[in-house]
Scaffold this motif. Structure first.
Motif: not given
Length: 488
Positions: A259-263, A267-269, A296-297, A305-307
């Motif tokens: 959903m977020e497109g985070h391939y 580690p830092d947000g 991250s927020l 926060a790491p994701l």
């Protein structure tokens, strides 16, 4: 002809097509049943026939939408035995009773009171008829309760044990199955979506008639009630959606990653991507436009926060990102557009221009079908984001399909497309035809003709007739009339 097509893909397309088509009608009828109960309750409380006119106007539309929802749902359910027989065999001990409960509670409740609601206004007392309307509205909610419990169990399966033959068997408590971790969030989010869907249809119809005649008291009341729903409920839905997303993050992290497109992991947000073109082959989000660390927020309530990203998930367990990424943005975008229209209506109400501000009415008319688009986009996000599993992390979709040949599935898919587009397009056209005419005083209700079929017909009681069944001998048409209604 169909040898080059994969039977599993065709079966998935067929189920997606039928379930999407089907859910359009429950998403409308769930909210419309409650709206009818509100209208009848206001009529009984105030004695103002304007509410009765609106009740009869929308009752005709509800009858058709409800019928099409039932028919499309029955056809859809047969696919459990045809295209997905392995799934039905293995998961049947869990999902079978839940779906049976839906029939034994919601379907019988609706069937028992629907006839009274549609045809009983001149045959039973006012209170009994109102009770029937409330029971139909409650029945639509109960139906959603059980069906969403089944779907949620497939998303977050709990309370089961595995049998020796690979079947999913109920564990010690059915409550663990029914109230699985994602169910409360999905139920609230979906039911509110149904209410908003109905509100924007009602608002769109009211706006259409206000554009033609801004003095129409019935259109003014419809539009006012719908805009109150948009202004008050859209923020609640956004909050409920956020809570549902946090629950999904906990139990289905790869769905949220898609959903977020985070391939990649951050580690830092992690940024919140507003736009991008996902490429599953290169594992990149091309032309990405995002807000740094906002994801991250939202998800972790901390900018730094790491994701984790999809690079932490095996390739064969990742959902197709492009579909999930864009369906999620369509759903969220429409949600904020609904909120914007609601806030605009509050400003118009404050300026005392709610009924004569044509740009607002045109915007409401454009937004009338937005709820349907949003709920379909939401279901695409939910179901495609669960892939490659039909029962999350336990049973793959490829393992659930029946041993069918592609030509057989393709033929049935083609038949479904032709029949659905023909039959339900005619039903949708008739609903739009009913909406085209403005509600008016002494509105005609739903009446059974002499030859049996349901038809729209007028019933204007004479001075000696008693439409309430309570022996007062007063005609509905003789009730006090307040064209402008209350609170406008």
């Amino acid at each position: 002809m169909f040898d080059n097509f994969d039977a599993l893909v065709l079966a998935r397309i067929q189920f997606a097509f039928t379930v999407s088509f089907h859910f359009i009608f429950p998403a409308f009828s769930i909210g419309l049943a409650s709206f009818l109960a509100v209208l009848e309750g206001l009529w009984l409380k105030t004695g103002k026939s304007l509410y009765l006119d609106l009740f009869k106007y929308w009752l005709k539309i509800f009858a058709i939408a409800f019928a099409m929802g039932v028919v499309s749902g029955i056809v859809m359910s047969y696919q459990f035995g045809t295209n997905w027989s392995v799934y039905s065999d293995r998961a049947g001990p869990v999902i079978g009773p839940l779906m049976a409960y839906e029939v034994l509670t919601a379907f019988f409740l609706e069937a028992g009171f629907l006839g009274v609601m549609l045809f009983g206004m001149e045959r039973v007392g006012r209170k009994l008829h109102f009770a029937a309307t409330c029971m139909v509205a409650f029945g639509t909610f109960i139906s959603a309760f059980w069906i969403l419990s089944v779907n949620s169990w497939m998303q977050t399966p709990t309370g089961f044990e595995m049998g020796a033959n690979g079947q999913f068997l109920p564990g010690a408590s059915w409550w663990d199955i029914v109230f699985n971790p994602s169910f409360p969030y999905r139920l609230v989010h979906t039911v509110i979506a149904a209410y908003l869907t109905t509100a924007f249809v009602v608002g769109g119809v009211g706006a259409w008639h206000l554009l033609k005649d801004r003095t129409n008291a019935h259109a003014r009341k419809m539009f006012s009630m719908a805009m109150w729903m948009a202004a008050l409920v859209a923020p609640v839905q956004i909050f409920a959606g956020d809570m549902h997303g946090l629950n999904t993050m906990e139990h289905q992290p790869q769905k949220v990653m898609a959903m977020e497109g985070h391939y990649e992991s951050h580690p830092d947000g992690a940024p919140l991507y507003i736009f991008g073109i996902p490429d599953d082959e290169t594992r990149t989000l091309d032309y990405a436009i995002g807000i740094p660390k906002l994801s991250s927020l939202i998800l972790k309530h901390s900018l730094d926060a790491p994701l984790a990203g999809l690079d932490t998930i095996p390739d064969d367990e990742q959902p197709p990102v492009a579909i999930v990424f864009w369906s999620f943005r369509i759903m969220v975008g429409i949600g904020f557009a609904m909120l914007g229209l609601g806030l605009w209506s509050l400003f118009a109400r404050y300026r005392k221009r709610l009924y004569d501000w044509k740009p607002l009415h045109r915007a409401a008319l454009v937004m009338a079908p937005s709820g349907f688009v949003a709920v379909i986009a939401g279901w695409v996000t939910t179901e495609v984001g669960r892939q490659p599993y039909v029962i999350y992390n336990l049973m793959r979709t490829s393992e659930a399909a029946s041993p069918l040949d592609a030509p057989a599935v393709a033929t049935s898919l083609l038949a479904f497309v032709i029949v659905y587009l023909t039959v339900f397009s005619a039903g949708a056209w008739y609903i739009l035809h009913l909406m085209k005419d403005a509600p008016h005083a002494h509105e005609e209700g739903v009446k059974r003709g002499d030859d049996g079929p349901i038809r729209s017909a007028g019933f204007t009681p004479g001075p000696t007739q008693d439409p309430t069944g309570e022996g007062h001998g007063e005609a509905i048409a003789d009730q006090p009339r307040h064209p402008q209604g209350d609170g406008e």
